[in-house]
Write a protein that holds these residues in place. Sequence first.
Motif, short mmCIF file in Angstrom:
data_model
loop_
_atom_site.label_atom_id
_atom_site.label_comp_id
_atom_site.label_asym_id
_atom_site.label_seq_id
_atom_site.Cartn_x
_atom_site.Cartn_y
_atom_site.Cartn_z
N THR A 45 50.08 16.61 32.36
CA THR A 45 49.25 17.25 33.29
C THR A 45 49.96 18.77 33.62
OG1 THR A 45 48.74 15.38 34.07
CG2 THR A 45 48.26 17.13 35.59
N TYR A 46 51.49 18.63 33.99
CA TYR A 46 52.12 19.85 34.30
C TYR A 46 51.85 21.09 33.19
CZ TYR A 46 55.77 23.10 35.20
OH TYR A 46 56.91 24.15 35.39
N ARG A 47 52.14 20.64 32.00
CA ARG A 47 52.23 21.47 30.90
C ARG A 47 50.52 21.99 30.71
NH1 ARG A 47 54.29 24.17 26.84
NH2 ARG A 47 52.99 24.47 24.97
N PHE A 48 49.61 21.26 30.81
CA PHE A 48 48.43 21.42 30.64
C PHE A 48 47.82 22.36 31.78
CE2 PHE A 48 43.63 20.51 31.22
CZ PHE A 48 43.39 21.14 30.07
N ASP A 49 48.23 22.12 33.02
CA ASP A 49 48.12 23.13 33.88
C ASP A 49 48.39 24.58 33.67
OD1 ASP A 49 48.79 24.87 36.71
OD2 ASP A 49 47.84 23.14 37.50
N ILE A 51 49.28 25.77 30.62
CA ILE A 51 48.20 26.21 29.61
C ILE A 51 46.94 26.90 29.96
CG2 ILE A 51 46.99 25.72 27.46
CD1 ILE A 51 49.25 23.68 26.75
N VAL A 52 46.24 26.19 30.97
CA VAL A 52 45.06 26.38 31.39
C VAL A 52 45.14 27.62 32.31
CG1 VAL A 52 42.89 25.87 32.52
CG2 VAL A 52 43.88 24.24 31.24
N LYS A 53 46.15 27.96 32.94
CA LYS A 53 46.40 29.05 33.88
C LYS A 53 46.58 30.04 32.97
CE LYS A 53 49.49 30.65 37.43
NZ LYS A 53 50.63 30.47 38.22
N ALA A 54 47.42 29.95 31.99
CA ALA A 54 47.56 31.18 30.94
C ALA A 54 46.37 31.52 29.98
CB ALA A 54 48.68 30.83 29.94
N ILE A 55 45.69 30.70 29.82
CA ILE A 55 44.23 30.84 29.08
C ILE A 55 43.21 31.49 29.89
CG2 ILE A 55 42.33 29.64 27.90
CD1 ILE A 55 43.89 27.55 26.85
N SER A 56 43.10 31.13 31.17
CA SER A 56 42.03 31.47 31.97
C SER A 56 42.62 33.00 32.45
CB SER A 56 41.64 30.63 33.16
OG SER A 56 42.99 30.28 33.79
N ALA A 57 43.80 33.25 32.51
CA ALA A 57 44.38 34.73 32.89
C ALA A 57 44.05 35.69 31.59
CB ALA A 57 45.51 34.52 32.97
N VAL A 58 43.87 35.26 30.58
CA VAL A 58 43.72 36.22 29.29
C VAL A 58 42.09 36.13 28.81
CG1 VAL A 58 44.61 36.47 26.71
CG2 VAL A 58 46.08 36.02 28.62
N ASN A 92 41.33 12.36 30.15
CA ASN A 92 40.61 13.53 30.49
C ASN A 92 40.00 13.68 31.90
OD1 ASN A 92 39.15 13.99 27.04
ND2 ASN A 92 41.33 13.95 27.89
N TYR A 93 39.74 12.65 32.27
CA TYR A 93 38.86 12.59 33.52
C TYR A 93 40.02 12.43 34.66
CZ TYR A 93 36.50 9.98 37.17
OH TYR A 93 35.58 9.65 38.42
N LEU A 94 41.01 11.68 34.47
CA LEU A 94 42.05 11.58 35.47
C LEU A 94 43.03 12.89 35.75
CD1 LEU A 94 43.10 7.90 34.97
CD2 LEU A 94 41.58 8.62 36.53
N ASN A 95 43.39 13.34 34.39
CA ASN A 95 44.36 14.33 34.66
C ASN A 95 43.88 15.65 34.12
OD1 ASN A 95 45.94 12.31 35.12
ND2 ASN A 95 46.88 12.21 32.97
N PRO A 98 40.88 17.78 36.89
CA PRO A 98 41.36 18.30 37.85
C PRO A 98 42.16 19.79 37.75
CG PRO A 98 41.95 15.90 38.39
CD PRO A 98 41.42 16.23 36.80
N VAL A 99 42.64 19.80 36.54
CA VAL A 99 43.31 21.16 36.25
C VAL A 99 42.03 22.10 35.97
CG1 VAL A 99 44.68 22.20 34.58
CG2 VAL A 99 45.46 19.92 35.63
#
Length: 318
Positions: A45-49, A51-58, A92-95, A98-99
């Motif tokens: 979850t931490y790493r996915f957070d 990744i999504v933060k980086a992807i959504s910034a670019v 996917n649902y649990l972790n 929410p991210v």
Amino acid sequence: MISFPFRVAAKYVMPGGTAGRFQIFIFHRVLDRPDVLFPDAEPDTYRFDRIVKAISAVYNLLPLDDAVVRLQNGTLPDRAACITFDDGYLDNYLNAFPVLQKYKAPATIFIATGFMQGEIMWNDRIIEAVRSFTGVFELPELGIRKMDCSSISCKRDVIHALIGKVKYMSPEARLGSVTDIESLTGFVQKERMMMCEEEIRALRKKGVLIGAHTQSHPILAALDDAESRREISGSKSDLEAVLGESVTSFAYPNGRYGRDYDKRHTEIVEQLGFEFAVSTNQGIAAKDSSLYELPRFTPWDVSLAKFMARNIYMAMKG
Ligand SMILES: [Zn+2]
């Protein structure tokens, strides 16, 4: 990660409008914590957070169906991208969800519908059985002779060897082998790993797009055409019954053209009324892409800057 230079580069290699193209990211699981057996395979979850933060910034993240329409009518924004998941894991649902919500990132999940009642996918049955096992692993029927299974790296080798042997078997033969592996290790994975109907419905209500991914997750290329059609249309009607709406997108299991699916399957998918389908062929969706074989990839790198550089490089190559 400083996103500005990546935004500039992404805009250059992924313009919008009539020359528009978009990247489709593929994920499977988002784990509670890193898996010691496969630290590089699935994010936690931490790493996915991150990744999504980086992807959504670019990138400009879009729902996949929206991106497909906008590709066709030439109205994609620059730096367009989509996030997808295959299989329908409970995490996917649990972790993951929410991210995704935190970053307002739209996503599509392709569900193998034969696992919605608590069944475990065959690869997970093997992984969990071997994970629990310590000692000497021997299964001559599968060509595995006396492999030590006491350390993490040995377990990893045994799992890779077993999955490699079992993957392209017929569904019946595969089931037999997986059961043999479980009885040898004395471990049967019982805890639910996939989403149930209720959870899939809940995600759909919150805006996640749900696509089909066959029922039992076979390698389509190893089936005859009638079986392939049954698997593909079965997953479509299963999901339509769960969601009460038409399901118009599909993902080929494993997803490599020639090895896992071929022209017969893209035709079946089109005939069954799907509007588009995704593969795991590497590349960027563009005007000349087949709508029934949209490419997908997610590079892997510990460093987020390198991860993003790889994305841009792949987009540049095609
Ligand atoms: Zn899959």
